[in-house]
Write an enzyme that holds these catalytic residues in place. Structure first.
Site, PDB file in Angstrom:
ATOM      1  N   ARG A  76       0.855  -1.193   0.000  1.00  0.00           N
ATOM      2  CA  ARG A  76       0.000   0.000   0.000  1.00  0.00           C
ATOM      3  C   ARG A  76       0.890   1.241   0.000  1.00  0.00           C
ATOM      4  O   ARG A  76       1.702   1.408   0.910  1.00  0.00           O
ATOM      5  CB  ARG A  76      -0.901  -0.005   1.234  1.00  0.00           C
ATOM      6  N   HIS A 120      -2.885  10.970   0.871  1.00  0.00           N
ATOM      7  CA  HIS A 120      -2.339  10.733   2.205  1.00  0.00           C
ATOM      8  C   HIS A 120      -1.681  12.052   2.652  1.00  0.00           C
ATOM      9  O   HIS A 120      -0.476  12.117   2.884  1.00  0.00           O
ATOM     10  CB  HIS A 120      -1.357   9.558   2.185  1.00  0.00           C
ATOM     11  N   GLU A 165      -7.392   8.376   6.442  1.00  0.00           N
ATOM     12  CA  GLU A 165      -7.682   9.013   7.732  1.00  0.00           C
ATOM     13  C   GLU A 165      -8.202  10.440   7.609  1.00  0.00           C
ATOM     14  O   GLU A 165      -7.567  11.403   8.076  1.00  0.00           O
ATOM     15  CB  GLU A 165      -6.421   8.993   8.612  1.00  0.00           C
ATOM     16  N   ASN A 291      -7.226   1.595   9.942  1.00  0.00           N
ATOM     17  CA  ASN A 291      -5.935   1.837  10.587  1.00  0.00           C
ATOM     18  C   ASN A 291      -6.149   1.720  12.081  1.00  0.00           C
ATOM     19  O   ASN A 291      -6.920   2.491  12.664  1.00  0.00           O
ATOM     20  CB  ASN A 291      -5.394   3.234  10.250  1.00  0.00           C
ATOM     21  N   TYR A 293      -4.271   1.383  15.851  1.00  0.00           N
ATOM     22  CA  TYR A 293      -3.057   1.439  16.668  1.00  0.00           C
ATOM     23  C   TYR A 293      -3.323   1.206  18.148  1.00  0.00           C
ATOM     24  O   TYR A 293      -2.528   0.588  18.837  1.00  0.00           O
ATOM     25  CB  TYR A 293      -2.360   2.799  16.483  1.00  0.00           C
ATOM     26  N   GLU A 349      -3.323  -0.216   8.117  1.00  0.00           N
ATOM     27  CA  GLU A 349      -2.156   0.176   8.926  1.00  0.00           C
ATOM     28  C   GLU A 349      -2.277  -0.425  10.312  1.00  0.00           C
ATOM     29  O   GLU A 349      -3.339  -0.361  10.931  1.00  0.00           O
ATOM     30  CB  GLU A 349      -2.056   1.699   9.104  1.00  0.00           C
TER      31      GLU A 349
HETATM   32  C1  FCB Z   1      -1.234   7.117  10.783  1.00  0.00           C
HETATM   33  C2  FCB Z   1      -0.816   7.653   9.436  1.00  0.00           C
HETATM   34  C3  FCB Z   1       0.518   7.179   8.963  1.00  0.00           C
HETATM   35  C4  FCB Z   1       1.520   7.057  10.085  1.00  0.00           C
HETATM   36  C5  FCB Z   1       0.951   6.301  11.251  1.00  0.00           C
HETATM   37  C6  FCB Z   1       1.888   6.108  12.401  1.00  0.00           C
HETATM   38  O1  FCB Z   1      -2.087   8.030  11.395  1.00  0.00           O
HETATM   39  O2  FCB Z   1      -1.775   7.317   8.468  1.00  0.00           O
HETATM   40  O3  FCB Z   1       0.946   8.024   7.937  1.00  0.00           O
HETATM   41  O4  FCB Z   1       2.000   8.291  10.422  1.00  0.00           O
HETATM   42  O5  FCB Z   1      -0.210   6.942  11.711  1.00  0.00           O
END
Ligand code: FCB
Length: 444
Positions: A76, A120, A165, A291, A293, A349
């Protein structure tokens, strides 16, 4: 007891990157809002810029060869709008299109499936001067740009992500002032969010027309939101955070409406919407990119924005100060499946920043990242067994890169980049990931 968790056949394992974060090659493209933001004193760590970054613009062949060595099935990446259209509209920079054509061809030579993100975060500066995403016209210019790209790549690229995002673009960039363009204005941020969503909808038929059998999606940053306690005020605060962060984008895309509770809270600050907009935004998509985290733990906190505040419970944290919370990924994927019934899901992500150290013999023993990835792969597997239509997983990131306001001070790569020599060194996590991909399975 350890067990082997096998993934469905054809599961797409890959990594993700973004143009501004890795490409460099600034002299061969137009300027973008992040070039400007980097030059705004105090906004980006030590004034770091994307001028050179990982110099992927020149080193892409080696980077693709490295991906192939690691056994990647998909990749990607994003396209730099100002590399294609230096002024945001009008004249096309054919050298820019040539670059992405060569990149796509090199990927395909190595049997790596390209997933292209159209936006992006690197809006051409020329368009920012005309109002940026706050101007409705930018959504139409974006649609034109999508048309130029799909005309050039659409015969070989079949997976398209309209936006990365939009929450971050709208709110980090226009409410919190932490990202480009750096404003702090809620009505402006809400208008930006709306135009991003509109541009997503406008691009869908253009991508379908230009790329036969295209799979089209949008990538959202999503987090489960948990109340700090079971008190009613905390539960209500968590619901507001969910509306602000998750539902403000999910509901328009999947249901063609903004969440009613948040609409009422924003009151006079809500965005201006033309009559046909919500129908355009709701055009069917083929997948949702997620995405993930961390989660958010929220408590009621009068005097703060939306009367709420994030708290940080005891636990393990990454170098971003993000809580390691793999079970949140299972929870999120199942909730999306239940509430929005997406045709397919991809994790576009997931990964973590660690304090990596390169040893004199060129190794990086990033055991924390290995543990993070292993736990999140297992969490994704659990969601699949419970019915989530998850088709692939992109680790953020292939290599260390420009981490926005943190500059190069945070490392997310599974490949280490020495920024003085630009040499790449696969970390232990790259080797671990290669073995997961080779077996299509993870030991938990
Ligand atoms: C996300 C972004 C990516 C990167 C990660 C850690 O928010 O999409 O570009 O910075 O975080």
């Amino acid at each position: 007891m350890s067990s082997v968790l096998e993934f469905p056949q054809g599961f797409l394992w890959g990594t993700a990157t973004a143009s501004f974060q890795i490409e460099g090659g600034i002299e061969e493209r137009g300027r973008c809002i992040w070039d400007d933001f980097c030059r705004w004193p105090g906004k980006v760590f030590e004034g770091h810029t994307g001028d050179v970054a990982d110099d992927h613009y020149h080193l892409y062949r080696d980077d693709v060869a490295l991906m192939a060595e690691l056994g990647m099935k998909a990749y990607r990446f994003s396209i730099s709008w100002p590399r294609i259209l230096p002024e945001g509209k009008g004249e096309v920079n054919t050298k820019g299109l040539d670059f992405y054509n060569r990149l796509v061809d090199t990927l395909l030579e190595h049997e790596i499936i390209p997933f292209v993100t159209l936006y992006h975060w690197d809006l051409p500066s020329a368009l920012q001067r005309l109002g940026g995403w706050a101007a409705r016209d930018t959504a139409y210019r974006y649609a034109d740009y999508a048309g130029v790209v799909v005309k050039s790549l659409g015969d070989r690229v079949h997976h398209w992500i309209t936006h990365n995002e939009p929450w971050v673009v709208a709110f980090a960039g226009n409410l919190f002032g932490a990202h480009a363009p750096g404003w702090e204005d809620l009505p402006l941020a809400l208008q930006v969010a709306h135009h991003l969503l509109l541009s997503h909808g406008l691009a869908i038929p253009i991508l379908r027309d230009g790329s036969r059998g295209a799979h089209i999606g949008i990538t959202l940053n999503l987090s489960p939101v948990h109340p700090a306690t079971s008190k009613v005020e905390d539960v209500a605060a968590a619901e507001r955070q969910d509306g602000f962060f998750n539902r403000w984008f999910l509901e328009p895309v999947f249901k063609g409406r903004y969440p009613e509770d948040m609409w009422a809270i924003y009151g006079y600050q809500v965005p201006r919407i033309a009559p046909e907009d919500m129908r355009i935004i709701q055009r069917p998509i083929d997948f949702l990119g997620v995405n993930y985290y961390t989660r958010a733990v929220i408590q009621h906190s009068p005097s703060k924005f939306l009367d709420l505040e994030q708290i940080y419970p005891e636990g393990e944290y990454t170098a971003m100060h993000w809580e390691v919370y793999p079970q949140g990924l299972t929870e999120l994927l199942l909730r999306l499946t239940k509430d929005y019934a997406p045709q397919a899901l991809y994790i576009t992500e997931n990964g973590c920043a660690c304090e990596d150290e390169l040893t004199p013999d060129g190794q990086v023993h990033d055991s924390k990242r290995v543990a993070y990835l292993r736990a999140h792969f297992a969490a994704a597997h659990q969601a699949i067994t419970q019915g989530a239509p998850l088709k692939g997983y992109f680790v953020w990131s292939l290599m260390d890169n420009f981490e926005w306001a943190f500059g190069y001070s945070r490392r997310f790569g599974i490949v280490y980049v020495d920024y003085s020599s630009l040499k790449r060194y696969p970390k232990d996590s790259a080797k671990f990931y290669a073995s997961v991909i080779a077996q299509n399975a993870v030991k938990s």
